[in-house]
Write a protein that holds these residues in place. Structure first.
Motif, PDB file in Angstrom:
ATOM      1  N   LEU A  64       0.828  -1.214   0.126  1.00 29.27           N
ATOM      2  CA  LEU A  64       0.175  -0.118  -0.112  1.00 29.27           C
ATOM      3  C   LEU A  64       0.680   1.236  -0.050  1.00 29.27           C
ATOM      4  CD1 LEU A  64      -2.642  -0.920   2.438  1.00 29.27           C
ATOM      5  CD2 LEU A  64      -2.715  -1.420   0.320  1.00 29.27           C
ATOM      6  N   ARG A  65       0.299   2.281  -0.854  1.00 28.02           N
ATOM      7  CA  ARG A  65       1.008   3.542  -0.820  1.00 28.02           C
ATOM      8  C   ARG A  65       0.731   4.316   0.479  1.00 28.02           C
ATOM      9  NH1 ARG A  65      -0.009   6.754  -6.002  1.00 28.02           N
ATOM     10  NH2 ARG A  65       1.355   8.052  -5.169  1.00 28.02           N
ATOM     11  N   LEU A  66       1.528   4.755   0.982  1.00 34.60           N
ATOM     12  CA  LEU A  66       1.357   5.428   2.159  1.00 34.60           C
ATOM     13  C   LEU A  66       0.495   6.786   2.210  1.00 34.60           C
ATOM     14  CD1 LEU A  66       3.983   4.540   4.743  1.00 34.60           C
ATOM     15  CD2 LEU A  66       1.794   3.413   4.489  1.00 34.60           C
ATOM     16  N   ARG A  67       0.722   7.300   1.092  1.00 33.70           N
ATOM     17  CA  ARG A  67       0.170   8.769   0.663  1.00 33.70           C
ATOM     18  C   ARG A  67       0.007   8.862  -0.952  1.00 33.70           C
ATOM     19  NH1 ARG A  67       5.056   9.087   2.547  1.00 33.70           N
ATOM     20  NH2 ARG A  67       4.294   9.456   4.628  1.00 33.70           N
ATOM     21  N   VAL A 200      -0.906  -8.962   1.614  1.00 30.88           N
ATOM     22  CA  VAL A 200       0.163  -7.976   1.096  1.00 30.88           C
ATOM     23  C   VAL A 200      -0.110  -6.693   2.187  1.00 30.88           C
ATOM     24  CG1 VAL A 200       0.213  -8.659  -1.054  1.00 30.88           C
ATOM     25  CG2 VAL A 200      -1.348  -7.001  -0.641  1.00 30.88           C
ATOM     26  N   LEU A 201      -0.701  -6.930   3.352  1.00 29.15           N
ATOM     27  CA  LEU A 201      -0.739  -5.992   4.405  1.00 29.15           C
ATOM     28  C   LEU A 201       0.456  -6.085   5.504  1.00 29.15           C
ATOM     29  CD1 LEU A 201      -4.567  -5.254   4.913  1.00 29.15           C
ATOM     30  CD2 LEU A 201      -2.984  -4.026   3.211  1.00 29.15           C
ATOM     31  N   THR A 202       0.640  -5.098   6.249  1.00 31.89           N
ATOM     32  CA  THR A 202       1.338  -5.408   7.451  1.00 31.89           C
ATOM     33  C   THR A 202       0.385  -5.678   8.548  1.00 31.89           C
ATOM     34  OG1 THR A 202       1.341  -2.914   7.792  1.00 31.89           O
ATOM     35  CG2 THR A 202       3.202  -3.757   6.481  1.00 31.89           C
ATOM     36  N   ARG A 203       1.004  -6.119   9.587  1.00 34.98           N
ATOM     37  CA  ARG A 203       0.110  -6.014  10.850  1.00 34.98           C
ATOM     38  C   ARG A 203      -0.535  -4.916  11.104  1.00 34.98           C
ATOM     39  NH1 ARG A 203      -0.253  -9.736  15.051  1.00 34.98           N
ATOM     40  NH2 ARG A 203       1.334 -10.929  14.315  1.00 34.98           N
ATOM     41  N   GLU A 204       0.010  -3.582  11.081  1.00 33.58           N
ATOM     42  CA  GLU A 204      -0.585  -2.207  11.454  1.00 33.58           C
ATOM     43  C   GLU A 204      -1.598  -1.722  10.461  1.00 33.58           C
ATOM     44  OE1 GLU A 204       2.487  -3.008  11.184  1.00 33.58           O
ATOM     45  OE2 GLU A 204       3.225  -2.931  13.332  1.00 33.58           O
ATOM     46  N   GLU A 205      -1.406  -2.419   9.104  1.00 30.69           N
ATOM     47  CA  GLU A 205      -2.404  -1.899   8.029  1.00 30.69           C
ATOM     48  C   GLU A 205      -3.951  -2.727   8.148  1.00 30.69           C
ATOM     49  OE1 GLU A 205       0.896  -0.262   4.678  1.00 30.69           O
ATOM     50  OE2 GLU A 205       0.117  -2.524   4.993  1.00 30.69           O
ATOM     51  N   GLY A 254       7.986  -7.105   6.491  1.00 34.76           N
ATOM     52  CA  GLY A 254       6.741  -7.026   7.346  1.00 34.76           C
ATOM     53  C   GLY A 254       5.550  -7.385   7.038  1.00 34.76           C
ATOM     54  N   LEU A 255       5.316  -7.945   5.823  1.00 34.96           N
ATOM     55  CA  LEU A 255       3.955  -8.369   5.298  1.00 34.96           C
ATOM     56  C   LEU A 255       3.425  -9.471   5.922  1.00 34.96           C
ATOM     57  CD1 LEU A 255       4.556  -7.636   1.402  1.00 34.96           C
ATOM     58  CD2 LEU A 255       3.976  -6.002   3.379  1.00 34.96           C
ATOM     59  N   LEU A 256       2.363  -9.544   6.011  1.00 43.40           N
ATOM     60  CA  LEU A 256       1.722 -10.951   6.706  1.00 43.40           C
ATOM     61  C   LEU A 256       1.689 -12.185   6.169  1.00 43.40           C
ATOM     62  CD1 LEU A 256      -1.684  -9.024   8.146  1.00 43.40           C
ATOM     63  CD2 LEU A 256       0.399  -9.701   9.189  1.00 43.40           C
TER      64      LEU A 256
END
Length: 350
Positions: A64-67, A200-205, A254-256
């Protein structure tokens, strides 16, 4: 209001180029997938469709793009790859999660008057809508989120036009950043959907997605997350090595990867949601030989990118598997999981 689709467009055929369409292009998106990038190594050929295999690392993490910087970036998911996998995706998704979803949606306040508002996160070419909309009754408005304008165009053009009971289905598109998804962005949403996104997300996302859905009080149907298990016929001594290396590749940065469904289920449960998990495996045989060949190249390519020492042996392994695939002798089960999270309504509805 969207213009009617032609028979060719509605069949899911990729249009030659983007053209005018009366849809909204606002903000937020990303397409997930089992393998993210284009294979560049000669060992696995240049014929891999972008999206089916790994590519050389870029300066930006390919999730994911953060911005939204406004800068144009090369597409990492070719429409051809998304179209190739669509029948297998449709056959794999869990129908067992539809009944509890329908019950929740039937009890939404104001539904009879306004219909459903469904946000499809990382919509790609819109395959989730084409699968789900005809299984739900009542008028539906789909909000399609992705960062790729061409994929958004195709998703809008090829969107379904009617629900299970013949009610009208409309769409709008939003381009930009899904990593900042908030309850406000989902205000008025009846449902959030995504396909092949969680891994393709991190834990935070994943936590942010769960928090946004919980804050909006809407259920989430998140399908086709990789489970980290593959079965091939007949078994080969390298199967386990390739699987382990591929899973490690999926967990990069860090991807899931194959931990996605477990982590997401925990995140939704922490927000008080009732979570159900069902298997949704791809079952690939001779009829899916083209998809199987692309998947094999991407699967082995990702494993070798993670563990280059596998390279020479992996070349022979891949050649053997592709030969069996071409001969109609190879069958593959690629395990995935579907997640339904029934978040607590924020307005006291059932």
């Amino acid at each position: 209001m969207t213009e009617p689709a032609t028979a060719t467009q509605h069949s899911g055929t990729i249009p030659a180029r983007p053209g005018h369409r009366d849809v909204t292009d606002a903000a937020a998106g990303r397409r997930g997938g089992d393998m993210e990038h284009e294979t560049t190594g000669t060992a696995f050929g240049a014929s891999v469709i972008p999206g089916a295999g790994p590519a050389a690392p870029s300066r930006e993490r390919d999730t994911l793009r953060l911005r939204d910087t406004g800068e144009e970036e090369p597409a990492r998911y070719a429409p051809e790859w998304l179209q190739l996998r669509e029948p297998a995706d449709a056959a794999a998704r869990s129908y067992g999660l539809l009944d509890p979803l329908r019950i929740r949606l039937a009890n939404l306040p104001g539904r009879a008057a306004d219909g459903l508002v469904i946000h499809d996160i990382g919509c790609g070419t819109g395959s989730m809508g084409r699968w789900l909309a005809p299984h739900l009754d009542g008028a539906q408005h789909w909000v399609l989120h992705d960062r790729d304008p061409y994929l958004l165009h195709f998703a809008a053009v090829a969107s379904p036009r009617s629900a299970a009971d013949g009610s009208h289905v409309t769409v709008e598109t939003r381009r930009g950043d899904v990593a900042r998804l908030t309850p406000d962005a989902l205000s008025g949403a009846s449902l959030v959907t995504a396909s092949a996104l969680l891994d393709v997300l991190t834990r935070e996302e994943a936590g942010a997605l769960a928090a946004a859905c919980a804050g909006a009080g809407c259920p989430a149907l998140l399908t086709l997350s990789v489970a980290g298990r593959v079965e091939l016929t007949a078994p080969h001594p390298m199967d386990e090595e390739i699987t382990e290396a591929f899973n490690a590749h999926q967990r990069r940065d860090g991807l899931l990867g194959p931990d996605a469904v477990t982590v997401a289920a925990e995140a939704f449960a922490e927000h008080g949601a009732t979570v159900r998990l069902n298997p949704s495996p791809w079952r690939l045989g001779p009829e899916q030989a083209e998809l199987t060949g692309q998947w094999l190249r991407g699967w082995v390519g990702a494993a070798v990118e993670e563990r280059p020492e596998l390279g020479a042996r992996a070349d022979g392994y891949l050649a053997d598997r592709l030969e069996a695939c071409a001969a109609g002798e190879l069958r593959v089960v690629v395990h995935h999981s579907d997640l339904l999270a029934l978040c607590r309504p924020v307005n006291g509805a059932a």
